[in-house]
Design an enzyme around this catalytic site. Structure first.
Site, short mmCIF file in Angstrom:
data_model
loop_
_atom_site.label_atom_id
_atom_site.label_comp_id
_atom_site.label_asym_id
_atom_site.label_seq_id
_atom_site.Cartn_x
_atom_site.Cartn_y
_atom_site.Cartn_z
N SER A 90 15.61 -60.31 28.84
CA SER A 90 15.80 -59.30 27.79
C SER A 90 14.51 -58.83 27.14
O SER A 90 14.51 -57.83 26.44
CB SER A 90 16.75 -59.83 26.71
OG SER A 90 16.09 -60.70 25.83
N LYS A 146 13.25 -62.15 20.32
CA LYS A 146 13.46 -60.71 20.20
C LYS A 146 12.32 -60.08 19.41
O LYS A 146 11.48 -60.76 18.85
CB LYS A 146 14.79 -60.41 19.49
CG LYS A 146 16.03 -61.02 20.13
CD LYS A 146 16.33 -60.42 21.49
CE LYS A 146 17.52 -61.11 22.14
NZ LYS A 146 17.74 -60.65 23.53
#
Length: 229
Positions: free
Chosen positions: A91, A131
């Protein structure tokens, strides 16, 4: 750390003798065997030369003490300064790839826009994730699906770290507030099509207290070595 479609991320020697030397009464519990000799200085004052027994036991003690001290310093650095995190998943491609080893700092850290952070867990996701911070508390945020862009505080983000569409194929099911609430942050992965992030109810807006720290460097593999900003 693992996640599906997201990156997861230890003498003072006193002398036994009643004698006044320069006005100081010297008393001690040291045995006489430790004195090598007694001599007089030029001014006639008696002085004592002592020897310190050395041996294997003494050397081992000094060595162990140095090792324990070094270990304590390393432990304090790990707890308060930095830690090493292993990235798992795609991701954060191409900024970070699976099996990258990342140095994360956490001393007095507060999340800021564009920081890459390690998070202990999401709203319904129990594993650590890594993230990028898109917006922090009090900032307005708009996901402009039509024009494929993100607007924070009225400014379109210039996201040079992404190579693909922001929303195509991965809009998410979370209702995004107009303003990020107090104590929360909005995060996304750089690989927007594959990232499960604040767009998803499973991750949601992140509580600041759940932020482990800021990723600073990739240290392994060596062909990925470098500063992240």
């Amino acid at each position: 750390m693992s996640e599906n479609n997201t990156d997861n991320i230890t003498y003072e020697d006193n002398i036994t003798e009643d004698a006044d030397v320069e006005g100081i009464n010297l008393t001690s519990e040291i045995s006489p065997e430790l004195y090598e000799k007694k001599k007089e200085s030029n001014d006639g004052v008696k002085k004592f030369v002592t020897t310190r027994s050395e041996g294997v036991a003494s050397n081992v003690y000094d060595w162990v003490r140095c090792v324990l001290f070094a270990f304590s310093i390393i432990l304090l650095c790990i707890i308060f300064l930095f830690r090493l995190v292993n990235v798992e998943g795609s991701s954060m491609n191409d900024t970070l790839t699976s099996n990258d080893k990342v140095v994360v700092t956490n001393l007095f850290y507060e999340p800021h826009n564009n920081d890459i952070i390690v998070i202990s867990h999401g709203a319904e996701y129990s594993k650590p994730i890594i993230k990028r911070v898109i917006a922090t508390e009090g900032q307005s945020i708009e996901l402009d699906y039509e024009n494929d862009r993100i607007i924070v505080d009225g400014v379109v983000l210039d996201e040079v770290y992404i190579d693909d569409s922001t929303f195509e194929g991965n809009v998410g099911d979370n209702e995004i507030p107009d303003v990020v609430p107090e104590g929360k942050i909005f995060v996304m992965g750089d690989n927007r099509r594959a990232s499960m992030d604040s767009r998803s109810t499973e991750i949601g807006l992140i509580d600041v207290e759940n932020v482990i720290g800021k990723a600073q460097f990739v240290v392994f593999p060596f062909n990925h070595f470098g500063y992240l900003y």
